[in-house]
Write a protein that holds these residues in place. Structure first.
Motif, short mmCIF file in Angstrom:
data_model
loop_
_atom_site.label_atom_id
_atom_site.label_comp_id
_atom_site.label_asym_id
_atom_site.label_seq_id
_atom_site.Cartn_x
_atom_site.Cartn_y
_atom_site.Cartn_z
N GLY A 157 42.25 47.90 22.99
CA GLY A 157 40.85 48.22 22.75
C GLY A 157 40.35 49.30 23.67
O GLY A 157 39.63 50.22 23.25
N ASP A 167 39.14 53.11 22.46
CA ASP A 167 37.78 53.56 22.75
C ASP A 167 37.81 54.84 23.57
O ASP A 167 37.01 55.76 23.32
N PHE A 186 36.83 50.45 20.00
CA PHE A 186 37.68 49.36 20.49
C PHE A 186 38.06 48.38 19.39
O PHE A 186 39.07 47.69 19.49
#
Length: 395
Positions: free
Chosen positions: A238, A242, A248
């Protein structure tokens, strides 16, 4: 009151109010608890509670409390999407690839087409497209929101209807699983940031290598260690997604999709999904409700929601009827499958949250999508139950 006391008041409301409505109102037939929790999140947001009693709303839902709730909500939805990725069964879809490919393609393609048409209608009016979106991103995003099937909620509904373990239920899971992959692939395309394309390419390359290493590691350790390693893998995936400019949630889904479900005890995985829904996801529903807005006017938002609902319903049912005709299904089966696959709820809400985060849509569009998701989900069981009674025994 201090922040911890306000936080606990908010948590009491989040868990107590929907439960009382669900239990005392006996809504299970047309609105399971998860749907009541979603509706409760909307009612507790600024558009309803905030407008009705603004002083109380501002007293409880302070910026610090909202920030704390958002942190819990992020982790809850990452876990939920991660589990959905793990439970994808692509082997079964490959074994029945012609039927699954035709059905999943039409089940996704037709509502995507009609939903994109509805998005073009909204595009001609101010206030619906986000500040950072290109028109194609907005149209494709709305179209895909109309095409989404909520796989986890679909599983819950099929368990309730006693068809999950039947051949028909397993076929429906295959169709929904293939569409789930397409949904996240299209989302990655929508979120593609050409200014950070180098990072995103690096993410994909690194992820492939890390996924290979993770799979080798998971096979080398006992099951009790796999659960801990899976959570570390989830958080890292995640974070890197991101950082690369995707989201994410894309990383969370990919982290689960590259792991095999048979590496984990199925009963424990079912319990984990159940406990995430019970303990954490209501916070996500409230966090989602806090993002609803009606600044364009309630009539306009409800009108947009109705337009999107009609587009996705017609598209999904038409796509499944066409698939049924091509594949020679018995009378009534295509409509039954279509009504089950039009279930939206969680996955579409997660999808819409990401579009809102990336400013592809506005808060008003998000509210319309949320209303559409709730309506489509509430329609499912009341419509499907009598259809099952009339339909011949599943193949």
């Amino acid at each position: 009151m201090n922040t911890s006391e306000l936080f606990l008041i908010a948590m009491t409301i989040i868990f107590g109010l929907p439960y009382l409505v669900w239990r005392l109102g006996r809504t299970e037939y047309w609105a399971p608890l998860v749907v009541v929790q979603i509706v409760g999140g909307i009612l507790l947001g600024p558009g309803v509670l905030g407008a009705a009693v603004p002083a109380y709303y501002q007293f409880v839902f302070t910026p610090t409390v909202i920030q704390s709730l958002n942190g819990l909500a992020w982790w809850a939805v990452m876990l939920f999407v991660f589990i959905a990725g793990i439970e994808l069964d692509l082997r079964a879809a490959w074994q029945h690839r012609r039927e699954s490919g035709i059905t999943a393609g039409l089940a996704l393609g037709m509502p995507l087409l009609l939903g994109s048409g509805a998005a073009l209608v909204l595009l001609n009016q101010a206030g619906w497209m986000g500040a950072q979106a290109q028109p194609w991103q907005f149209v494709l995003g709305i179209g895909m929101a109309c095409a989404v099937t909520a796989l986890p909620i679909l599983i819950l509904f099929m368990e309730k209807l006693a068809i999950l373990r039947q051949p028909l239920g397993q076929r429906i899971l295959r169709y929904a699983s293939l569409d789930d992959i397409a949904i996240w692939g299209v989302l990655a395309l929508i979120l593609m940031d050409w200014q950070r394309v180098g990072r995103q390419a690096a993410f994909l390359g690194i992820f492939v290598l890390c996924a290979w290493a993770m799979r080798r590691l998971m096979q080398a350790v006992p099951e009790r260690d796999r659960w801990y390693l899976a959570l570390v893998w989830l958080a890292l995936s995640g974070f890197v997604a991101d950082w690369a400019g995707l989201h994410f949630m894309v990383g969370a889904f990919l982290a689960g999709a590259v792991l095999d479900a048979h590496w984990f005890d199925q009963d424990k995985m079912d319990l984990l999904r159940h406990h995430v829904l019970l303990v954490l996801m209501p916070v996500f529903f409230l966090s989602t409700g806090l993002r609803t807005h009606w600044d364009s006017g309630g009539v306009a938002v409800f009108g947009a929601a109705a337009l999107l609902l009609v587009a996705q319903l017609i598209g999904k049912l038409a796509g499944l009827r066409l698939a049924g005709r091509v594949l020679g299904w018995p009378p009534g089966e295509a409509s039954l499958i279509g009504w089950l696959l039009q279930t939206k709820a969680l996955i579409m809400i997660i999808f819409a949250n990401i579009l809102l985060d990336k400013q592809v849509i506005t808060a008003e569009t998000f509210t319309a999508l949320l209303l559409m998701a709730v309506a489509s989900t509430m329609l499912t069981v009341p419509v499907v139950t009598p259809m099952l009674a009339r339909t011949a025994a599943p193949r």
